[in-house]
Write an enzyme that holds these catalytic residues in place. Structure first.
Site, PDB file in Angstrom:
ATOM      1  N   THR A  26      11.110  56.666  73.504  1.00 11.52           N
ATOM      2  CA  THR A  26      12.184  55.798  73.030  1.00 11.52           C
ATOM      3  C   THR A  26      13.503  56.411  73.489  1.00 11.52           C
ATOM      4  O   THR A  26      13.641  57.634  73.545  1.00 11.52           O
ATOM      5  CB  THR A  26      12.106  55.569  71.501  1.00 11.52           C
ATOM      6  N   CYS A  32      19.747  56.776  64.641  1.00  6.63           N
ATOM      7  CA  CYS A  32      18.348  56.398  64.432  1.00  6.63           C
ATOM      8  C   CYS A  32      17.464  57.635  64.517  1.00  6.63           C
ATOM      9  O   CYS A  32      17.829  58.640  65.114  1.00  6.63           O
ATOM     10  CB  CYS A  32      17.898  55.404  65.494  1.00  6.63           C
ATOM     11  N   HIS A  49      10.925  53.979  65.961  1.00  5.29           N
ATOM     12  CA  HIS A  49      12.371  54.146  66.151  1.00  5.29           C
ATOM     13  C   HIS A  49      13.037  53.528  64.915  1.00  5.29           C
ATOM     14  O   HIS A  49      13.252  52.322  64.859  1.00  5.29           O
ATOM     15  CB  HIS A  49      12.788  53.441  67.449  1.00  5.29           C
TER      16      HIS A  49
END
Lengths: 165, 209
Positions: A26, A32, A49
């Protein structure tokens, strides 16, 4: 025949799993959190994520469970168990949760990174999954990649290059 | 999020005008600073997925320089001024006569401070013209500067939308300095609840979507 290394991408507020070989990645984690779960014996890995700490604040009709720490982690675990992973073998790693911008006197929104990290840890404890490595906090973005054959998590950032754990 | 999908053409045009006025004033400010003409593209108003928003600046991993302000007041939201590192170097050279030390894509403290100030001026003029136009109180926080992956930076502007869905409504304006060496983008992402206030202040009926 050469087997091509497959890359499974996980978008923002998304989760996915990969088996046996290949990498799952990711990109551009800021506040995040990128959380991985891995069964080293069966070689299955999952990645989420996570964007927000808790689905309590959700105002959406159709809940995207991959977006919130409290819903994404159980969903990810469930996916791994369906692939035959054993709950006693699964270990977690996570990265991200940074604080890209620091403002004085603004509310909790800007502390979202640390809150995402806290929330993920709480949920992992609840699910009885050990967190064996983490690279969280700071004020920079990260791209992470988990190699399914080894379980090594590679963390890339603009300032510090590549780190593995 | 359904609400935003049904915005009529007319409402989108109103938001374009919002972007136009804000960025227009910022472009004028930049033009004065550079003493050169600055062109501006027609603003785009789009409902985009989180991934698509990063794509607009070259993908989530693309390194960008961003000046970020949180807008507080009647119509809260997030405002980004985004430059590529190359454009930032060229802007510094023209504006404050800081020659690039080395071409390694790194910036020293002096350069970052100058960029932050430029961003502050531009974002401030964007916002104050918007506040004048809408008669809404909009006060910016102290701007913060970051040079990092676009995805990591822009995700900060999406937190408010994130609670409602997987898309955000973005007012995007690109501007170009005369010979196109300095190109920058303004992203205004009003909080979901701010749209009704903006429309109301401009006399657009909110009831009939």
């Amino acid at each position: 025949m050469i087997e091509e290394q497959s890359i499974v991408k996980v978008g923002m507020a998304d989760l996915n799993v990969v088996q046996r070989s290949g990498v799952i990645r990711t990109v551009g984690l800021g506040s995040c959190v990128g959380l991985t779960m891995y069964d080293p014996q069966l070689k299955v890995a999952g990645m989420a994520h996570v964007m927000l700490p808790s689905s309590d604040i959700a105002r959406e009709g159709q809940l995207n469970i991959a977006k919130y720490a409290d819903t994404a982690l159980p969903a990810l675990l469930d996916k791994l168990l369906k692939l035959g992973a054993s709950p006693s073998r699964i270990v977690a790693k996570m990265a991200g949760g940074s604080q890209m911008f620091v403002f004085v006197g603004t509310g909790d929104t800007m502390r979202i990174g640390p809150r995402n990290v806290e929330s993920c840890k709480l949920k992992l404890a609840e699910l009885h999954i050990p967190l064996i490595a983490e690279d969280t906090g700071g004020n920079y973005g990260r791209t992470i990649e988990l190699d399914v054959s080894t379980g090594i998590l590679y963390i890339r950032s603009v300032q510090t290059g590549v780190k593995e754990m | 999020m359904e609400v935003f999908k049904h915005f009529k053409e007319f409402k989108m045009d109103v938001l374009k005008e919002v972007g136009n006025i804000g960025a227009g004033n910022a472009a004028t400010a930049l033009s004065r600073l550079l003493d050169k003409p600055v062109d501006m593209a027609v603003p785009k108003v789009q409902l985009l997925s989180f991934e698509e928003i990063s794509e607009k600046v070259g993908g989530a991993e693309q390194v960008v320089i961003a000046i970020f302000l949180r807008v507080e007041g009647d119509a809260p939201g997030n405002l980004f001024f985004i430059l590529s590192p190359e454009a930032a170097k060229s802007l510094l050279k023209r504006l404050v006569g800081i020659p690039p030390e080395k071409d390694d894509g790194l910036f020293n403290e002096m350069e970052l401070s100058a960029l932050s100030e430029i961003g502050n001026i531009l974002a401030g003029s964007y916002l104050s013209s918007l506040a004048d136009f809408t008669q809404l109180s909009m006060s910016p926080t102290v701007p913060a500067l970051a040079m990092d992956m676009a995805g990591a930076i822009l995700s900060y502007g999406l937190l408010q939308f994130g609670q409602m869905g997987d898309d955000a409504l973005l007012i995007d304006t690109t501007f170009l300095e005369g010979d196109h060496e300095v190109e920058g983008q303004f992203f205004l992402i009003p909080d979901p609840d701010s749209f009704a206030k903006i429309f109301q202040s401009l006399g657009v009926p909110v009831d009939h979507d």
